[in-house]
Design a protein around this motif. Structure first.
Motif, PDB file in Angstrom:
ATOM      1  N   THR A  40       0.832  -1.191   0.000  1.00 40.71           N
ATOM      2  CA  THR A  40       0.000   0.000   0.000  1.00 40.71           C
ATOM      3  C   THR A  40       0.870   1.247   0.000  1.00 40.71           C
ATOM      4  O   THR A  40       1.928   1.279   0.628  1.00 40.71           O
ATOM      5  N   ASP A  41       0.400   2.290  -0.673  1.00 39.64           N
ATOM      6  CA  ASP A  41       1.057   3.594  -0.635  1.00 39.64           C
ATOM      7  C   ASP A  41       0.516   4.327   0.586  1.00 39.64           C
ATOM      8  O   ASP A  41      -0.669   4.636   0.664  1.00 39.64           O
ATOM      9  N   THR A  42       1.369   4.569   1.552  1.00 35.54           N
ATOM     10  CA  THR A  42       0.943   5.223   2.801  1.00 35.54           C
ATOM     11  C   THR A  42       1.598   6.591   2.947  1.00 35.54           C
ATOM     12  O   THR A  42       2.060   6.962   4.017  1.00 35.54           O
ATOM     13  N   THR A  43       1.618   7.356   1.854  1.00 39.01           N
ATOM     14  CA  THR A  43       2.258   8.671   1.861  1.00 39.01           C
ATOM     15  C   THR A  43       1.633   9.604   2.885  1.00 39.01           C
ATOM     16  O   THR A  43       2.327  10.286   3.619  1.00 39.01           O
ATOM     17  N   ALA A  44       0.320   9.645   2.938  1.00 36.62           N
ATOM     18  CA  ALA A  44      -0.361  10.530   3.887  1.00 36.62           C
ATOM     19  C   ALA A  44      -0.301   9.928   5.287  1.00 36.62           C
ATOM     20  O   ALA A  44      -0.602   8.749   5.468  1.00 36.62           O
ATOM     21  N   PRO A  45       0.108  10.719   6.308  1.00 37.64           N
ATOM     22  CA  PRO A  45       0.168  10.174   7.668  1.00 37.64           C
ATOM     23  C   PRO A  45      -1.150   9.550   8.127  1.00 37.64           C
ATOM     24  O   PRO A  45      -1.156   8.582   8.881  1.00 37.64           O
ATOM     25  N   ALA A  46      -2.272  10.074   7.660  1.00 40.24           N
ATOM     26  CA  ALA A  46      -3.568   9.508   8.047  1.00 40.24           C
ATOM     27  C   ALA A  46      -3.758   8.102   7.491  1.00 40.24           C
ATOM     28  O   ALA A  46      -4.552   7.328   8.003  1.00 40.24           O
ATOM     29  N   ALA A  47      -3.008   7.763   6.435  1.00 41.05           N
ATOM     30  CA  ALA A  47      -3.113   6.438   5.817  1.00 41.05           C
ATOM     31  C   ALA A  47      -1.972   5.520   6.265  1.00 41.05           C
ATOM     32  O   ALA A  47      -1.696   4.515   5.619  1.00 41.05           O
ATOM     33  N   ALA A  48      -1.320   5.860   7.360  1.00 42.50           N
ATOM     34  CA  ALA A  48      -0.159   5.104   7.825  1.00 42.50           C
ATOM     35  C   ALA A  48      -0.485   3.628   8.012  1.00 42.50           C
ATOM     36  O   ALA A  48      -1.559   3.271   8.487  1.00 42.50           O
ATOM     37  N   ALA A  49       0.461   2.784   7.611  1.00 43.61           N
ATOM     38  CA  ALA A  49       0.318   1.345   7.844  1.00 43.61           C
ATOM     39  C   ALA A  49       0.319   1.104   9.352  1.00 43.61           C
ATOM     40  O   ALA A  49       1.057   1.757  10.095  1.00 43.61           O
ATOM     41  N   VAL A  50      -0.507   0.202   9.813  1.00 43.46           N
ATOM     42  CA  VAL A  50      -0.592  -0.089  11.240  1.00 43.46           C
ATOM     43  C   VAL A  50       0.313  -1.281  11.552  1.00 43.46           C
ATOM     44  O   VAL A  50       0.080  -2.390  11.077  1.00 43.46           O
ATOM     45  N   LEU A  51       1.357  -1.021  12.327  1.00 43.07           N
ATOM     46  CA  LEU A  51       2.265  -2.097  12.733  1.00 43.07           C
ATOM     47  C   LEU A  51       1.550  -3.026  13.707  1.00 43.07           C
ATOM     48  O   LEU A  51       1.017  -2.557  14.718  1.00 43.07           O
ATOM     49  N   PRO A  52       1.536  -4.303  13.444  1.00 44.81           N
ATOM     50  CA  PRO A  52       0.850  -5.246  14.344  1.00 44.81           C
ATOM     51  C   PRO A  52       1.711  -5.600  15.567  1.00 44.81           C
ATOM     52  O   PRO A  52       2.137  -6.731  15.755  1.00 44.81           O
ATOM     53  N   LEU A  53       1.945  -4.613  16.412  1.00 45.34           N
ATOM     54  CA  LEU A  53       2.786  -4.813  17.593  1.00 45.34           C
ATOM     55  C   LEU A  53       2.072  -5.581  18.704  1.00 45.34           C
ATOM     56  O   LEU A  53       2.727  -6.119  19.590  1.00 45.34           O
ATOM     57  N   ALA A  54       0.773  -5.624  18.685  1.00 46.29           N
ATOM     58  CA  ALA A  54       0.006  -6.268  19.766  1.00 46.29           C
ATOM     59  C   ALA A  54       0.499  -5.760  21.121  1.00 46.29           C
ATOM     60  O   ALA A  54       0.790  -6.528  22.029  1.00 46.29           O
ATOM     61  N   SER A 173      -1.541   5.504  27.253  1.00 46.81           N
ATOM     62  CA  SER A 173      -1.716   5.118  25.854  1.00 46.81           C
ATOM     63  C   SER A 173      -1.034   6.144  24.963  1.00 46.81           C
ATOM     64  O   SER A 173      -1.111   7.349  25.223  1.00 46.81           O
ATOM     65  N   VAL A 174      -0.379   5.686  23.918  1.00 49.29           N
ATOM     66  CA  VAL A 174       0.297   6.571  22.972  1.00 49.29           C
ATOM     67  C   VAL A 174       0.273   5.907  21.597  1.00 49.29           C
ATOM     68  O   VAL A 174       0.313   4.680  21.489  1.00 49.29           O
ATOM     69  N   THR A 175       0.175   6.726  20.550  1.00 49.49           N
ATOM     70  CA  THR A 175       0.186   6.213  19.178  1.00 49.49           C
ATOM     71  C   THR A 175       1.306   6.905  18.409  1.00 49.49           C
ATOM     72  O   THR A 175       1.130   8.034  17.936  1.00 49.49           O
ATOM     73  N   PRO A 176       2.462   6.259  18.276  1.00 50.14           N
ATOM     74  CA  PRO A 176       3.535   6.850  17.476  1.00 50.14           C
ATOM     75  C   PRO A 176       3.318   6.566  15.987  1.00 50.14           C
ATOM     76  O   PRO A 176       2.806   5.513  15.608  1.00 50.14           O
ATOM     77  N   THR A 177       3.692   7.521  15.165  1.00 46.85           N
ATOM     78  CA  THR A 177       3.710   7.346  13.711  1.00 46.85           C
ATOM     79  C   THR A 177       5.135   7.593  13.248  1.00 46.85           C
ATOM     80  O   THR A 177       5.664   8.694  13.435  1.00 46.85           O
ATOM     81  N   TRP A 178       5.735   6.570  12.680  1.00 44.47           N
ATOM     82  CA  TRP A 178       7.110   6.677  12.188  1.00 44.47           C
ATOM     83  C   TRP A 178       7.078   7.001  10.706  1.00 44.47           C
ATOM     84  O   TRP A 178       6.350   6.375   9.932  1.00 44.47           O
ATOM     85  N   ALA A 179       7.870   8.008  10.289  1.00 49.86           N
ATOM     86  CA  ALA A 179       7.938   8.420   8.891  1.00 49.86           C
ATOM     87  C   ALA A 179       9.228   7.913   8.261  1.00 49.86           C
ATOM     88  O   ALA A 179      10.322   8.207   8.754  1.00 49.86           O
ATOM     89  N   PHE A 180       9.097   7.142   7.207  1.00 56.43           N
ATOM     90  CA  PHE A 180      10.234   6.644   6.440  1.00 56.43           C
ATOM     91  C   PHE A 180      10.266   7.410   5.129  1.00 56.43           C
ATOM     92  O   PHE A 180       9.287   7.420   4.381  1.00 56.43           O
ATOM     93  N   THR A 181      11.385   8.070   4.843  1.00 54.75           N
ATOM     94  CA  THR A 181      11.498   8.908   3.647  1.00 54.75           C
ATOM     95  C   THR A 181      12.450   8.277   2.663  1.00 54.75           C
ATOM     96  O   THR A 181      13.552   7.862   3.017  1.00 54.75           O
ATOM     97  N   GLY A 182      12.013   8.198   1.417  1.00 56.83           N
ATOM     98  CA  GLY A 182      12.840   7.659   0.345  1.00 56.83           C
ATOM     99  C   GLY A 182      13.460   8.764  -0.471  1.00 56.83           C
ATOM    100  O   GLY A 182      12.889   9.852  -0.608  1.00 56.83           O
ATOM    101  N   THR A 183      14.637   8.478  -1.027  1.00 57.24           N
ATOM    102  CA  THR A 183      15.348   9.413  -1.886  1.00 57.24           C
ATOM    103  C   THR A 183      15.811   8.662  -3.117  1.00 57.24           C
ATOM    104  O   THR A 183      16.404   7.582  -2.993  1.00 57.24           O
TER     105      THR A 183
END
Length: 185
Positions: A40-54, A173-183
């Motif tokens: 999936t293309d998750t460019t927008a932070p709102a569309a971030a992939a959800v890591l299944p950390l449980a 409770s906390v929800t981190p969003t990690w941003a990975f940037t490609g070049t």
């Protein structure tokens, strides 16, 4: 005898050849995959992939691990990708006691690349460590991603609630969003 002012004219023939080319810019685009998902293309932070950390109901001394694979899209050029940012969202808390902040401040995060998804386990000790979930770890190096969806980068994320976590972190409770940037390369 020629008269004064007469001129001689020589004929010159010419010909021309032409060449043209159509030039287009290439594209560079990434997509990601988490366990149980699809590319999936998750460019927008709102569309971030959800890591299944449980990672619900974490107790002191608990570690949770999940991986995310990142590659270029079909038709994209090659490049590199690296973790470049992290943002936090917390759920509203009682203003007199903020377990969300205590919980967030206590969590540590280890992030880096692994050779296979099976290498991403809670006891993994590679990568780089961030002493708070909301900060970037230092020393991360970019991972290479190949053109046309080849050479996938696999990032492992291990979140730990240390044994010395403050009692005030209970119920946080906390929800981190990690941003990975490609070049592109």
């Amino acid at each position: 005898m020629l008269g004064i002012g007469a001129t001689a004219t020589l004929a010159a023939w010419t010909d021309q050849e032409n060449a043209k080319a159509t030039l287009t810019a290439g594209t560079f685009a990434l997509e990601s995959l988490v366990s149980g998902g699809s590319w999936t293309d998750t460019t927008a932070p709102a569309a971030a992939a959800v890591l299944p950390l449980a990672a619900t109901g974490m107790m002191p001394g608990t570690s949770k691990a999940a991986w995310i694979q990142i590659r270029t899209k079909a038709g994209s050029g090659a490049g590199t990708v690296n973790l470049t940012g992290v943002t936090l969202a917390t759920t509203p808390a009682d203003p007199t006691v903020d377990p969300n902040k205590s919980f967030s401040d206590a969590l540590t995060v280890r992030i880096g690349t692994v050779a296979t998804t099976g290498d991403c386990v809670p006891s993994w000790t590679g990568g780089s460590l961030a002493t708070k979930v909301g900060t970037l770890p230092t020393g991360l190096t970019p991972a290479t991603v190949g053109a046309n969806s080849t050479l996938v980068a696999i990032y492992c994320v291990v979140v730990t609630l240390p044994t010395n976590a403050a009692n005030a972190a209970q119920g946080g409770s906390v929800t981190p969003t990690w941003a990975f940037t490609g070049t592109s390369s």
